[in-house]
Motif scaffolding. Structure first.
Motif, PDB file in Angstrom:
ATOM      1  N   VAL A  48       0.844  -1.202   0.000  1.00  0.00           N
ATOM      2  CA  VAL A  48       0.000   0.000   0.000  1.00  0.00           C
ATOM      3  C   VAL A  48       0.879   1.252   0.000  1.00  0.00           C
ATOM      4  CG1 VAL A  48      -1.751   1.282   1.258  1.00  0.00           C
ATOM      5  CG2 VAL A  48      -1.859  -1.203   1.188  1.00  0.00           C
ATOM      6  N   ALA A  49       1.886   1.276   0.880  1.00  0.00           N
ATOM      7  CA  ALA A  49       2.745   2.454   0.978  1.00  0.00           C
ATOM      8  C   ALA A  49       3.499   2.677  -0.331  1.00  0.00           C
ATOM      9  CB  ALA A  49       3.723   2.282   2.134  1.00  0.00           C
ATOM     10  N   TYR A  50       3.974   1.569  -0.921  1.00  0.00           N
ATOM     11  CA  TYR A  50       4.732   1.679  -2.160  1.00  0.00           C
ATOM     12  C   TYR A  50       3.866   2.246  -3.281  1.00  0.00           C
ATOM     13  CZ  TYR A  50       7.257   0.435  -6.336  1.00  0.00           C
ATOM     14  OH  TYR A  50       7.889   0.515  -7.542  1.00  0.00           O
ATOM     15  N   LEU A  51       2.642   1.713  -3.400  1.00  0.00           N
ATOM     16  CA  LEU A  51       1.777   2.187  -4.490  1.00  0.00           C
ATOM     17  C   LEU A  51       1.379   3.648  -4.273  1.00  0.00           C
ATOM     18  CD1 LEU A  51      -0.504  -0.883  -5.270  1.00  0.00           C
ATOM     19  CD2 LEU A  51       1.406   0.020  -6.584  1.00  0.00           C
ATOM     20  N   PHE A  52       1.319   4.083  -3.017  1.00  0.00           N
ATOM     21  CA  PHE A  52       1.010   5.488  -2.746  1.00  0.00           C
ATOM     22  C   PHE A  52       2.111   6.399  -3.289  1.00  0.00           C
ATOM     23  CE2 PHE A  52       1.646   9.083   0.220  1.00  0.00           C
ATOM     24  CZ  PHE A  52       0.508   9.799  -0.087  1.00  0.00           C
ATOM     25  N   TRP A  53       3.360   6.098  -2.973  1.00  0.00           N
ATOM     26  CA  TRP A  53       4.461   6.971  -3.426  1.00  0.00           C
ATOM     27  C   TRP A  53       4.720   6.804  -4.913  1.00  0.00           C
ATOM     28  CZ3 TRP A  53       5.525  10.896  -0.540  1.00  0.00           C
ATOM     29  CH2 TRP A  53       5.305  10.820   0.835  1.00  0.00           C
ATOM     30  N   LEU A  54       4.606   5.577  -5.401  1.00  0.00           N
ATOM     31  CA  LEU A  54       4.740   5.372  -6.847  1.00  0.00           C
ATOM     32  C   LEU A  54       3.654   6.165  -7.591  1.00  0.00           C
ATOM     33  CD1 LEU A  54       6.117   3.680  -9.172  1.00  0.00           C
ATOM     34  CD2 LEU A  54       4.184   2.136  -8.957  1.00  0.00           C
ATOM     35  N   GLY A  55       2.455   6.210  -6.989  1.00  0.00           N
ATOM     36  CA  GLY A  55       1.353   6.936  -7.610  1.00  0.00           C
ATOM     37  C   GLY A  55       1.668   8.410  -7.792  1.00  0.00           C
ATOM     38  N   ILE A  56       2.356   9.002  -6.820  1.00  0.00           N
ATOM     39  CA  ILE A  56       2.710  10.422  -6.968  1.00  0.00           C
ATOM     40  C   ILE A  56       3.685  10.598  -8.140  1.00  0.00           C
ATOM     41  CG2 ILE A  56       3.860  12.372  -5.851  1.00  0.00           C
ATOM     42  CD1 ILE A  56       2.745  11.447  -3.224  1.00  0.00           C
ATOM     43  N   ALA A  57       4.701   9.735  -8.189  1.00  0.00           N
ATOM     44  CA  ALA A  57       5.705   9.879  -9.259  1.00  0.00           C
ATOM     45  C   ALA A  57       5.080   9.632 -10.633  1.00  0.00           C
ATOM     46  CB  ALA A  57       6.860   8.911  -9.011  1.00  0.00           C
ATOM     47  N   LEU A  58       4.255   8.589 -10.741  1.00  0.00           N
ATOM     48  CA  LEU A  58       3.644   8.295 -12.041  1.00  0.00           C
ATOM     49  C   LEU A  58       2.616   9.353 -12.411  1.00  0.00           C
ATOM     50  CD1 LEU A  58       3.165   4.437 -12.027  1.00  0.00           C
ATOM     51  CD2 LEU A  58       4.711   5.789 -13.421  1.00  0.00           C
ATOM     52  N   GLY A  59       1.898   9.849 -11.415  1.00  0.00           N
ATOM     53  CA  GLY A  59       0.958  10.937 -11.681  1.00  0.00           C
ATOM     54  C   GLY A  59       1.704  12.149 -12.229  1.00  0.00           C
ATOM     55  N   CYS A  60       2.877  12.431 -11.640  1.00  0.00           N
ATOM     56  CA  CYS A  60       3.678  13.561 -12.131  1.00  0.00           C
ATOM     57  C   CYS A  60       4.126  13.314 -13.571  1.00  0.00           C
ATOM     58  CB  CYS A  60       4.892  13.797 -11.231  1.00  0.00           C
ATOM     59  SG  CYS A  60       4.457  14.567  -9.662  1.00  0.00           S
ATOM     60  N   LEU A  61       4.448  12.059 -13.902  1.00  0.00           N
ATOM     61  CA  LEU A  61       4.827  11.749 -15.282  1.00  0.00           C
ATOM     62  C   LEU A  61       3.653  12.028 -16.227  1.00  0.00           C
ATOM     63  CD1 LEU A  61       6.916  10.525 -17.252  1.00  0.00           C
ATOM     64  CD2 LEU A  61       5.956   8.281 -16.744  1.00  0.00           C
ATOM     65  N   ALA A  62       2.458  11.611 -15.804  1.00  0.00           N
ATOM     66  CA  ALA A  62       1.281  11.827 -16.651  1.00  0.00           C
ATOM     67  C   ALA A  62       1.001  13.319 -16.814  1.00  0.00           C
ATOM     68  CB  ALA A  62       0.071  11.118 -16.053  1.00  0.00           C
ATOM     69  N   VAL A  63       1.053  14.076 -15.710  1.00  0.00           N
ATOM     70  CA  VAL A  63       0.766  15.508 -15.794  1.00  0.00           C
ATOM     71  C   VAL A  63       1.842  16.221 -16.620  1.00  0.00           C
ATOM     72  CG1 VAL A  63       0.443  17.627 -14.459  1.00  0.00           C
ATOM     73  CG2 VAL A  63      -0.495  15.485 -13.621  1.00  0.00           C
ATOM     74  N   LEU A  64       3.087  15.757 -16.491  1.00  0.00           N
ATOM     75  CA  LEU A  64       4.179  16.343 -17.287  1.00  0.00           C
ATOM     76  C   LEU A  64       3.875  16.188 -18.782  1.00  0.00           C
ATOM     77  CD1 LEU A  64       7.090  17.502 -17.380  1.00  0.00           C
ATOM     78  CD2 LEU A  64       7.916  15.155 -17.382  1.00  0.00           C
ATOM     79  N   MET A  65       3.413  15.000 -19.158  1.00  0.00           N
ATOM     80  CA  MET A  65       3.113  14.771 -20.580  1.00  0.00           C
ATOM     81  C   MET A  65       1.900  15.592 -21.008  1.00  0.00           C
ATOM     82  SD  MET A  65       4.074  10.776 -21.162  1.00  0.00           S
ATOM     83  CE  MET A  65       3.170   9.998 -19.848  1.00  0.00           C
ATOM     84  N   ILE A  66       0.904  15.683 -20.120  1.00  0.00           N
ATOM     85  CA  ILE A  66      -0.283  16.483 -20.451  1.00  0.00           C
ATOM     86  C   ILE A  66       0.136  17.936 -20.693  1.00  0.00           C
ATOM     87  CG2 ILE A  66      -2.453  17.412 -19.548  1.00  0.00           C
ATOM     88  CD1 ILE A  66      -2.801  14.731 -18.060  1.00  0.00           C
ATOM     89  N   GLN A  67       0.998  18.468 -19.829  1.00  0.00           N
ATOM     90  CA  GLN A  67       1.361  19.880 -20.009  1.00  0.00           C
ATOM     91  C   GLN A  67       2.249  20.088 -21.238  1.00  0.00           C
ATOM     92  OE1 GLN A  67       4.120  22.071 -19.440  1.00  0.00           O
ATOM     93  NE2 GLN A  67       5.577  20.388 -19.338  1.00  0.00           N
ATOM     94  N   HIS A  68       3.024  19.066 -21.640  1.00  0.00           N
ATOM     95  CA  HIS A  68       3.780  19.211 -22.887  1.00  0.00           C
ATOM     96  C   HIS A  68       2.835  19.312 -24.077  1.00  0.00           C
ATOM     97  CE1 HIS A  68       7.891  19.165 -21.758  1.00  0.00           C
ATOM     98  NE2 HIS A  68       7.855  17.994 -21.156  1.00  0.00           N
ATOM     99  N   ILE A  69       1.688  18.629 -23.993  1.00  0.00           N
ATOM    100  CA  ILE A  69       0.752  18.640 -25.117  1.00  0.00           C
ATOM    101  C   ILE A  69      -0.088  19.917 -25.110  1.00  0.00           C
ATOM    102  CG2 ILE A  69      -1.235  17.466 -26.135  1.00  0.00           C
ATOM    103  CD1 ILE A  69      -0.078  14.858 -24.980  1.00  0.00           C
ATOM    104  N   THR A  70      -0.607  20.288 -23.932  1.00  0.00           N
ATOM    105  CA  THR A  70      -1.531  21.427 -23.900  1.00  0.00           C
ATOM    106  C   THR A  70      -0.805  22.761 -23.860  1.00  0.00           C
ATOM    107  OG1 THR A  70      -1.639  21.394 -21.496  1.00  0.00           O
ATOM    108  CG2 THR A  70      -3.279  20.110 -22.679  1.00  0.00           C
ATOM    109  N   GLY A  71       0.408  22.780 -23.331  1.00  0.00           N
ATOM    110  CA  GLY A  71       1.078  24.058 -23.135  1.00  0.00           C
ATOM    111  C   GLY A  71       0.416  24.834 -22.018  1.00  0.00           C
TER     112      GLY A  71
END
Lengths: 388, 462
Positions: A48-71
């Motif tokens: 549970v703890a691992y998936l929580f912290w991994l979730g933040i990092a992967l979420g940041c990866l997703a948001v990073l890609m979203i902002q590269h597309i939308t500007g």
């Protein structure tokens, strides 16, 4: 173009680094002790703890890609925070390794004696077996690491060179990367989370995971940005408008989480079929129902009502306070989704706390270290404007 | 490095503008209002209205026959008790979603490219909802008792079943229709005043004048107007998600394999936006040529709409993928059979056609050159419209025609009356659309004026 801004060594975020490491090391020691004392609890708490912290990092990866597309200015402002979080993915890949020793403890399908008496698990052996499970995990991490690595490398190249082709290259990779993230994370959610209850299935499960990760990323970034507002010249970047933008995203994803969760619940409740409803019955008794109720308040009602206010979204301290509540709710949500698989009654073992703080300490240490590596603002992002 | 400005994205320099340069307040107003105020309409307009009107008469015949004979004239029977009526209902409701998304959500996200397409996209929403709303009422068998769907105190002691999503539909769709109509009308008010002031005929001045509700364009009017419009947008935004979610519940709360899937709500919403943008493109591409509006509906708009189509199309493809994987993973023989029946059963042609239309064909939109090719874009948008209709056909029919017991299996196909009703609603849609173009400005005049360089307020000027 902006000038390079390094994280000041005496800033409170920098000063957080050493205590974080201490907490991480102490937590790791506690986890080792816990492993010796109660192997079963160790793996469940760790997952549970691992998936929580991994979730933040992967979420940041997703948001990073979203902002590269939308500007847009909001994305340029927090880009370096997102990138620093994605650069912790190698560490997180390393932290996945302990789990591979506990597959039999965690997953019923990984215990041959359980499979021998269960025709459904025998049917699912084609997918749910240890070698294929590990191979898939390797594949997921390979995809995430490659995408994160390329985006970070090109971002650094953009700092040195204002060639607009670099921005286009990052945008193009992000399109495909987002598709890959959607596919890998869906199956990762099935593997690591859904298969804890190996008979149960729900087609929206991966979507709930991804929505939660993106929300985690936004709340995390809001808290870090609020810590950085007193760091010149970031006060000209993390302005009220930026917090307003991020707050709107947070409100949107809080609502989306409620929407996904309600969709799954309502559909399963209405059909009331014996192969699906046990998942909810388990979480509606034995004390878990109180945690479910707390989630409803902390993960939806409270942030939703508070975030409707424009002033709350525009002030760094208030929006960060709401974000902190939602971060806690994110952990509780994962705890409520994953932990009842092995616990009939709600209880928080000391290992559950040790795991989330221990992994968190090490992760924060790595994150702040990565943040200090590069300029806090991208140097040639055309969307970035510093207000003075 | 690109010039910083509000119309430039990351790939700013290579993208087309949202309005062609050289326009002023006056030229924008002249160009858009001239379509309404001119005496003559282009020949293509007459052709469009003529085809639409012809099909409306087909609808009238089909509906009259239905009222005389009953729903037995349609192909529905046991076991496929839901046929064209629900398929076309979902298809039309879905199409409407693009209008609300463009007008409400893109407004809240400050996307200025929405300005020139929002008016007719909203009109399209209204007309699509009108077509959709016909179907459940026609399917009632006794349509004159449709008001029984509403909870009202009555001497029969009847009360709707509030646990049924069909009753949620009544509220969802009627809320959607009324909020969309209000939003559309409020957005029209300043333009109605423009038409009132410019109309050459007395009748025009009186009618547009009454509809404009005394709009004078004072600063106080504008201030209140902007506030009201934003509030309405915020009210309309959740409707983009809620309506098709409730429509998906119609299927998902059952225990029928192929219908009962938790992914249905987000996957239906994405499908709705996908089909809606396809329909906006299908309409916008000929209209901009017909009325010479290429300056306002630029390549930028077509490109952006194609991007939204690609993104939502990928979500729909994700829905197909998870459905298929979970059918196997569930270890439920009925679920697995349902998917195998879609792949290779009697309706497999419809299934693979929908995969071609909704999954394979839209992948072309990854390429910038395809998004810049207007005829190809037009073809893709029509293919997607067909694909989304087939999707609902496959969902409705394949799940019902193979019941749990093989003794209850059957086949379904639409009769001539099913097709006539469907063609008739397309006619209704076209007729309303062409009448709208004739009598109301299809592009928001006052919002387009804000995109002209004249509207840029300079801070240093006193």
């Amino acid at each position: 173009m902006t000038e390079s801004v390094r994280l000041a060594p005496d800033h409170r975020l920098s000063r957080l680094r050493r205590p974080a490491l201490v907490v991480g090391v102490v937590g790791a020691a506690a986890l080792l002790l816990g492993f010796a004392v109660s192997r079963e609890h160790f793996f469940q708490a760790y997952l549970v703890a691992y998936l929580f912290w991994l979730g933040i990092a992967l979420g940041c990866l997703a948001v990073l890609m979203i902002q590269h597309i939308t500007g847009g200015m909001w994305g340029a402002a927090v880009r370096r925070l997102l990138e620093s979080a994605t650069r912790t993915l190698p560490l997180l890949a390393l932290l996945f390794l302990p789990l591979t020793f506990g597959l039999g403890d965690l997953y019923e399908w990984a215990r041959p004696e359980a499979v021998a008496h269960d025709p459904i698990l025998q049917y699912k052996q084609l997918y749910l077996n240890v070698p294929f499970f590990l191979a898939r995990a390797v594949f997921y991490f390979a995809v995430w690491l490659v995408v994160a690595r390329l985006l970070n490398r090109w971002s650094l190249a953009q700092d040195a060179d204002d060639d607009p082709a670099i921005a286009i290259r990052m945008e193009n990779l992000s399109r495909g990367g987002l598709v890959l993230y959607g596919l890998t994370m869906t199956f990762a959610a099935v593997d690591w989370g859904m298969s804890l209850d190996p008979h149960w299935f729900s087609t929206i499960y991966g979507v709930i995971f991804m929505g939660g990760q993106v929300l985690s990323a936004f709340v995390f970034v809001i808290v870090v940005a609020a810590l950085l507002v007193d760091h010149p010249p970031l006060d000209g970047v993390f302005t009220a408008d930026r917090f307003h933008d991020l707050g709107k995203f947070m409100l949107g994803f809080v609502m989306l989480w409620a929407y996904f969760a309600l969709s799954q619940f309502l559909i399963i409740w209405a059909a009331n079929s014996p192969e699906e409803i046990p998942w909810y019955l388990r979480r509606m008794q034995g004390g878990w129902q109180y945690l479910g109720g707390a989630l409803l308040i902390l993960h939806f009602v409270l942030p939703f009502i508070v975030l409707l206010s424009r002033d709350v979204k525009r002030r760094a301290d208030t929006i960060a306070a709401v974000a902190s509540v939602v971060i806690v709710a994110r952990f509780l949500d994962l705890f409520w989704m994953l932990r009842p698989a092995s616990a009939v009654y709600l209880s928080m073992h000391w290992l559950d706390v040790a795991a989330v703080i221990g992994i968190g300490g090490i992760w924060m240490w790595a994150f702040v270290g990565q943040l200090a590596e590069r300029s806090l603002l991208p140097l040639h992002d055309p969307a970035l404007v510093i207000e003075r | 490095m690109s010039e910083p400005g509000k119309h430039t994205g990351p790939a700013g320099p290579t993208r087309a503008p949202v309005i062609q340069p050289g326009h002023t307040f006056g030229s924008v107003t002249d160009r858009i209002s001239s379509v309404v105020l001119s005496e003559r309409m282009p020949r293509l307009w007459w052709l469009g209205l003529g085809v639409g009107f012809l099909l409306v008469t087909v609808l009238l015949v089909a509906v009259t026959h239905l009222f005389m004979k009953g729903t037995g004239i349609w192909g529905v029977n046991v076991p496929v008790g839901w046929g064209f009526a629900i398929i076309c209902f979902v298809w039309w409701v879905g199409i409407g979603h693009a209008g609300t998304l463009i007008s409400a959500i893109l407004l809240l996200l400050n996307q200025d490219w929405r300005t020139s397409i929002n008016r007719f996209a909203e009109a399209m929403t209204l007309f699509a909802v009108a077509c959709a709303g016909l179907y459940p009422i026609l399917h009632l068998g006794r349509p004159w008792l449709a008001y029984w769907l509403f909870p009202y105190p009555n001497t029969m002691g009847m009360w709707p079943q509030f646990r049924s999503p069909l009753i949620w539909d009544v509220f969802a769709v009627s809320t959607y229709a009324s909020v969309s109509a209000m939003f559309w009308y409020v957005g029209l008010i300043p333009d109605l005043a423009t038409l009132r002031d410019r109309s050459p005929s007395r009748a025009g001045r009186v009618i547009y004048g009454m509809l404009a509700m005394g709009w004078r364009g004072s600063a106080r009017h504008w201030h209140r107007y902007e506030t009201a419009y934003l509030l309405l947008a915020a009210l309309a935004a959740p409707l983009v998600v809620s309506v098709h979610t409730v429509v998906s519940f119609d299927f998902a709360v059952s225990v029928v394999p192929g219908w009962h899937a938790t992914i249905f709500p987000p996957y239906f919403v994405a499908g709705a936006i996908f089909s809606g943008f396809a329909m906006v493109l299908t309409l916008a591409i000929p209209l901009r040529v017909m009325f010479g509006l290429e300056d306002f509906v630029t390549m930028r708009h077509l490109d952006n709409m194609a991007r939204v189509m690609l993104a939502t199309g990928l979500v729909v493809a994700y829905g197909y993928m998870t459905e298929t994987f979970m059918a196997w993973y569930s270890a439920n023989p009925f679920e697995t059979y349902m998917i195998m029946n879609r792949f290779g059963g009697p309706y497999s042609v419809a299934y693979w056609s929908l995969i071609f239309c909704n999954v394979l064909m839209p992948q072309l939109l990854w390429f910038r050159r395809v998004r810049a090719n207007v005829p190809l874009l037009f073809v893709i948008s029509i293919v997607v419209n067909i694909g989304m209709w087939l999707e609902r056909y496959v969902i409705v029919v394949t799940s019902l025609h193979r019941d749990f017991l093989p003794s209850s299996w059957g086949m379904y196909s639409g009769t001539i009356w099913d097709w006539a009703t469907f063609a008739g609603t397309i006619g209704l849609f076209l007729s309303l659309l062409f009448l709208f173009i004739r009598f109301l400005p299809m592009i928001s005049i006052f919002e387009m004026r804000t995109l002209v360089p004249e509207a840029e307020v300079r801070e240093e000027s006193p």
